[in-house]
Design a protein around this motif. Structure first.
Motif, short mmCIF file in Angstrom:
data_model
loop_
_atom_site.label_atom_id
_atom_site.label_comp_id
_atom_site.label_asym_id
_atom_site.label_seq_id
_atom_site.Cartn_x
_atom_site.Cartn_y
_atom_site.Cartn_z
N GLU A 200 -11.13 -25.64 23.46
CA GLU A 200 -10.34 -25.53 22.65
C GLU A 200 -9.89 -26.56 21.25
N LYS A 201 -11.27 -26.69 21.31
CA LYS A 201 -11.82 -27.49 19.65
C LYS A 201 -12.91 -26.04 19.23
N SER A 202 -13.29 -25.62 19.80
CA SER A 202 -13.85 -24.35 19.32
C SER A 202 -13.57 -23.29 19.10
N ALA A 203 -12.00 -23.04 19.76
CA ALA A 203 -11.03 -21.29 19.57
C ALA A 203 -11.01 -21.76 18.30
N VAL A 204 -10.59 -20.36 18.79
CA VAL A 204 -10.14 -19.37 17.44
C VAL A 204 -8.43 -18.55 17.63
N ASP A 205 -7.99 -18.30 16.51
CA ASP A 205 -7.06 -17.22 16.59
C ASP A 205 -7.56 -16.03 16.53
N ILE A 206 -6.49 -15.33 17.49
CA ILE A 206 -7.18 -13.64 17.08
C ILE A 206 -5.82 -13.02 17.83
N THR A 207 -5.06 -11.42 16.70
CA THR A 207 -4.15 -11.21 17.61
C THR A 207 -4.76 -10.19 18.62
N GLU A 208 -3.62 -9.72 19.43
CA GLU A 208 -3.83 -8.97 20.76
C GLU A 208 -2.63 -8.11 20.95
N THR A 209 -3.34 -7.12 21.08
CA THR A 209 -2.14 -5.84 21.46
C THR A 209 -2.32 -5.31 22.37
N LEU A 210 -1.27 -5.20 23.30
CA LEU A 210 -1.15 -5.01 24.63
C LEU A 210 0.15 -3.60 24.63
N ASN A 211 0.02 -2.36 25.16
CA ASN A 211 1.19 -1.39 25.13
C ASN A 211 1.86 -1.30 23.59
N GLY A 212 1.41 -1.39 22.48
CA GLY A 212 1.78 -1.93 21.02
C GLY A 212 2.57 -2.43 20.26
N VAL A 213 2.71 -4.12 21.66
CA VAL A 213 3.19 -5.69 21.57
C VAL A 213 2.04 -6.21 21.38
N GLN A 214 2.54 -6.95 19.70
CA GLN A 214 1.40 -7.87 19.23
C GLN A 214 1.38 -9.07 19.71
N ARG A 215 0.28 -9.94 20.27
CA ARG A 215 0.68 -11.51 20.35
C ARG A 215 -0.92 -12.36 20.28
N ASN A 216 -0.62 -13.27 19.53
CA ASN A 216 -1.53 -13.99 19.03
C ASN A 216 -2.20 -15.23 20.60
N VAL A 217 -3.90 -14.27 21.02
CA VAL A 217 -4.56 -16.05 21.81
C VAL A 217 -5.53 -16.45 21.46
N LYS A 218 -5.87 -16.82 22.15
CA LYS A 218 -6.79 -17.86 21.52
C LYS A 218 -8.67 -17.36 22.56
N MET A 219 -9.52 -17.46 21.20
CA MET A 219 -10.63 -17.37 21.82
C MET A 219 -12.23 -17.92 21.70
N THR A 220 -12.30 -17.98 22.87
CA THR A 220 -13.98 -18.57 22.24
C THR A 220 -15.50 -17.84 23.51
N VAL A 221 -16.27 -18.09 22.47
CA VAL A 221 -17.54 -17.84 23.30
C VAL A 221 -18.12 -19.08 24.91
#
Length: 77
Positions: free
Chosen positions: A47-68
């Motif tokens: 959670e400390k190194s996570a970034v917010d990204i926008t994901e589009t699935l079936n035309g619906v956009q959501r904010n999700v968290k991502m890290t490597v």
């Protein structure tokens, strides 16, 4: 359920680590340069190194968290 790389021990090691710790792997995509794993919840350290990204699935956009993590993109909602 997603298709996990059971026959490839190098790819299944980090997935097994997640599953042993109680984190469920929802999706696995290996078609990209870095594998993408979608999990149900994160480790606290992610959670400390996570970034917010926008994901589009079936035309619906959501904010999700991502890290490597260990050379893979880990995404949670």
């Amino acid at each position: 359920m997603c298709q996990l790389p059971i026959n490839n021990p190098e790819l299944i090691k980090p997935i097994n680590r997640l599953m042993r710790s109680g984190i469920n792997v929802v999706e696995y995509h290996a078609k990209f340069r870095r594998s993408v794993i979608v999990v149900d919840r994160p480790f606290i350290a992610w959670e400390k190194s996570a970034v917010d990204i926008t994901e589009t699935l079936n035309g619906v956009q959501r904010n999700v968290k991502m890290t490597v993590w260990r050379g893979m993109h880990v995404i949670w909602r």
